[in-house]
Design a protein around this motif. Structure first.
Motif, short mmCIF file in Angstrom:
data_model
loop_
_atom_site.label_atom_id
_atom_site.label_comp_id
_atom_site.label_asym_id
_atom_site.label_seq_id
_atom_site.Cartn_x
_atom_site.Cartn_y
_atom_site.Cartn_z
N ARG A 181 0.83 -1.20 0.00
CA ARG A 181 0.00 0.00 0.00
C ARG A 181 0.86 1.25 0.00
NH1 ARG A 181 -3.11 -2.91 3.93
NH2 ARG A 181 -5.05 -3.71 3.05
N GLY A 182 2.00 1.19 0.72
CA GLY A 182 2.89 2.35 0.74
C GLY A 182 3.35 2.73 -0.64
N ARG A 183 3.69 1.74 -1.45
CA ARG A 183 4.11 2.02 -2.83
C ARG A 183 3.00 2.70 -3.60
NH1 ARG A 183 8.35 0.09 -5.55
NH2 ARG A 183 8.79 -1.37 -3.86
N GLU A 184 1.77 2.23 -3.40
CA GLU A 184 0.63 2.82 -4.09
C GLU A 184 0.39 4.27 -3.64
OE1 GLU A 184 -2.58 0.23 -3.19
OE2 GLU A 184 -1.78 -1.46 -4.37
N LEU A 185 0.74 4.57 -2.40
CA LEU A 185 0.52 5.91 -1.86
C LEU A 185 1.69 6.85 -2.12
CD1 LEU A 185 -1.02 4.92 1.60
CD2 LEU A 185 -2.25 5.62 -0.46
N GLY A 186 2.77 6.32 -2.71
CA GLY A 186 3.95 7.14 -2.98
C GLY A 186 4.99 7.08 -1.89
N PHE A 187 4.82 6.17 -0.92
CA PHE A 187 5.77 6.02 0.18
C PHE A 187 6.13 4.54 0.33
CE2 PHE A 187 3.20 9.76 1.07
CZ PHE A 187 4.14 10.72 1.44
N PRO A 188 6.89 3.99 -0.59
CA PRO A 188 7.23 2.55 -0.48
C PRO A 188 8.06 2.28 0.78
CG PRO A 188 8.61 3.64 -2.13
CD PRO A 188 7.56 4.63 -1.74
N THR A 189 7.72 1.20 1.46
CA THR A 189 8.39 0.90 2.73
C THR A 189 9.08 -0.46 2.68
OG1 THR A 189 6.35 -0.05 3.63
CG2 THR A 189 6.80 2.27 4.10
N ALA A 190 10.15 -0.57 3.47
CA ALA A 190 10.81 -1.85 3.72
C ALA A 190 10.19 -2.42 4.98
CB ALA A 190 12.31 -1.65 3.89
N ASN A 191 9.58 -3.60 4.86
CA ASN A 191 8.77 -4.16 5.94
C ASN A 191 9.49 -5.30 6.65
OD1 ASN A 191 6.66 -2.43 5.11
ND2 ASN A 191 5.97 -3.94 3.60
N LEU A 192 9.52 -5.21 7.98
CA LEU A 192 10.09 -6.26 8.81
C LEU A 192 9.02 -6.80 9.75
CD1 LEU A 192 13.46 -4.57 9.90
CD2 LEU A 192 13.06 -6.09 7.94
N ALA A 193 8.89 -8.12 9.80
CA ALA A 193 7.99 -8.74 10.77
C ALA A 193 8.62 -8.62 12.16
CB ALA A 193 7.76 -10.20 10.42
N VAL A 194 7.77 -8.58 13.18
CA VAL A 194 8.24 -8.47 14.56
C VAL A 194 7.97 -9.79 15.28
CG1 VAL A 194 8.04 -7.24 16.74
CG2 VAL A 194 7.79 -5.99 14.58
N PRO A 195 9.00 -10.59 15.53
CA PRO A 195 8.80 -11.82 16.30
C PRO A 195 8.32 -11.50 17.72
CG PRO A 195 10.94 -11.84 15.19
CD PRO A 195 10.39 -10.44 15.08
N ASN A 196 7.50 -12.38 18.27
CA ASN A 196 6.92 -12.12 19.59
C ASN A 196 7.98 -11.94 20.66
OD1 ASN A 196 4.28 -12.29 18.65
ND2 ASN A 196 4.15 -14.49 19.01
N GLU A 197 9.13 -12.60 20.51
CA GLU A 197 10.13 -12.56 21.57
C GLU A 197 11.04 -11.33 21.51
OE1 GLU A 197 12.03 -14.98 18.21
OE2 GLU A 197 10.04 -14.70 19.11
N MET A 198 10.92 -10.51 20.44
CA MET A 198 11.82 -9.38 20.28
C MET A 198 11.14 -8.07 20.67
SD MET A 198 14.49 -10.95 19.39
CE MET A 198 15.51 -9.48 19.21
N ALA A 199 11.92 -7.19 21.31
CA ALA A 199 11.41 -5.88 21.71
C ALA A 199 11.45 -4.91 20.54
CB ALA A 199 12.26 -5.32 22.85
N VAL A 200 10.45 -4.04 20.47
CA VAL A 200 10.43 -2.91 19.54
C VAL A 200 9.84 -1.72 20.28
CG1 VAL A 200 10.26 -4.20 17.36
CG2 VAL A 200 8.18 -3.64 18.63
N PRO A 201 10.06 -0.52 19.79
CA PRO A 201 9.43 0.64 20.43
C PRO A 201 7.90 0.56 20.34
CG PRO A 201 11.25 1.33 19.03
CD PRO A 201 11.01 -0.12 18.73
N ALA A 202 7.24 1.32 21.19
CA ALA A 202 5.78 1.37 21.19
C ALA A 202 5.25 1.74 19.82
CB ALA A 202 5.30 2.39 22.23
N ASP A 203 4.04 1.29 19.51
CA ASP A 203 3.43 1.60 18.22
C ASP A 203 3.42 3.11 17.99
OD1 ASP A 203 3.01 -1.08 18.01
OD2 ASP A 203 0.83 -0.99 18.16
N GLY A 204 3.80 3.50 16.78
CA GLY A 204 3.86 4.91 16.44
C GLY A 204 4.79 5.14 15.28
#
Length: 304
Positions: free
Chosen positions: A189-212
């Motif tokens: 969808r990002g490509r269609e909107l003009g903002f193509p993104t590189a997407n990484l899945a988040v494994p349950n055991e790994m920490a990431v920053p809060a949604d935002g």
């Protein structure tokens, strides 16, 4: 479970979990390596002991094992020995642990955090280790480093990430928090909107920053000299499109020509722009994405 292989000469051994290899960890390694010509061997555990003993209480990890080893070597470790943590290891007495995992390394000194516990039901502490080491090695307990009067610890870094406070996390890590993975094909969808993104899945055991949405940098990890690229980074489930998968999606500013599918990348978080929002329509989403890109430029001090 095989015993640790003996080494030929003496060593300085540092024992710990070292998730994140934050400033406190690096202080321990620096002090351990001071005034000695012996190789510095770090002994660490994988998986996280809590994930084996109390899986429901297992913390999300700041780094995978490969990254942990890389960071430990960059911090001065000559070698990293990984103990595969199992219930059998957890059930070992302190004496059995020392005999099986430490003595084969011929340590002249063993360095641990001042709150170090080991052996069955965490029955061993620094004084236990010193008693068991008599005639073999000295024990040096170390306090962790403090930043802004707060002790740097993995739990504190996780708490900062859960709050979306990537700047505080970076202060304690001594570097921006990095999430790494292999780029997957997303909804495009990002490509269609003009903002193509590189997407990484988040494994349950790994920490990431809060949604935002965050400002940061994307770096290819398959090319040793690859430059870091400025990126607007989204963490979350894409609620505007009723998404369910938790992802880290990075738009490299001004680039629509990047082909990163199947490439391992590192995403470094510098600052938070806003929280996750569900937009009423695509037009509102595009307007906000343009604002996010502008904010990213300011936060990363990008002029062009």
């Amino acid at each position: 479970m095989s015993p640790v292989k003996d080494i030929e000469h003496g060593s300085v051994v540092v024992v710990g979990n070292f998730d994140g290899v934050h400033q406190g960890h690096r202080k321990v390694l620096t002090e351990a390596n001071r005034d000695t010509h012996h190789p510095l061997i770090v002994v660490t555990f994988w998986p996280h002991p809590v994930s084996v003993l109390r899986p429901d209480k297992a913390p999300q990890l700041l780094t995978d094992l490969r990254t942990r080893i890389e960071l430990l070597k960059a911090a001065g470790a000559s070698e990293v020995r990984v103990i595969r943590f199992t219930r059998d290891v957890a059930a070992m007495s302190p004496a059995a642990f020392v005999e099986r995992f430490l003595l084969p390394l011929r340590p002249v000194r063993v360095v641990v955090g001042e709150n170090f516990r080991f052996g069955n039901r965490a029955s061993g502490d620094v004084s236990t280790l010193a008693e068991l080491g008599k005639g073999h090695f000295e024990v040096r307990p170390m306090s962790l480093a403090s930043v802004d009067e707060e002790i740097s610890c993995s739990t504190g870094v996780r708490a900062a990430l859960e709050a979306g406070d990537v700047r505080t996390a970076a202060l304690h890590l001594g570097r921006p928090f990095r999430f790494r993975g292999v780029v997957e094909v997303g909804d495009q969808r990002g490509r269609e909107l003009g903002f193509p993104t590189a997407n990484l899945a988040v494994p349950n055991e790994m920490a990431v920053p809060a949604d935002g949405v965050y400002a940061g940098w994307l770096t290819r990890l398959d090319e040793p000299d690859a430059p870091r690229l400025p990126a607007a980074i989204s963490v979350g489930t894409n609620p505007t499109f009723d998404g369910a998968d938790h992802r880290v999606e990075s738009y490299v500013l001004g680039r629509t020509d990047l082909e990163l599918y199947g490439v391992e990348i590192g995403v470094d978080f510098v600052d938070r722009i806003r929280g996750q929002v569900r937009f009423a329509g695509i037009a509102a989403l595009i307007d906000q994405m343009n604002d996010d890109v502008a904010a990213t430029r300011v936060m990363l001090a990008i002029d062009d």
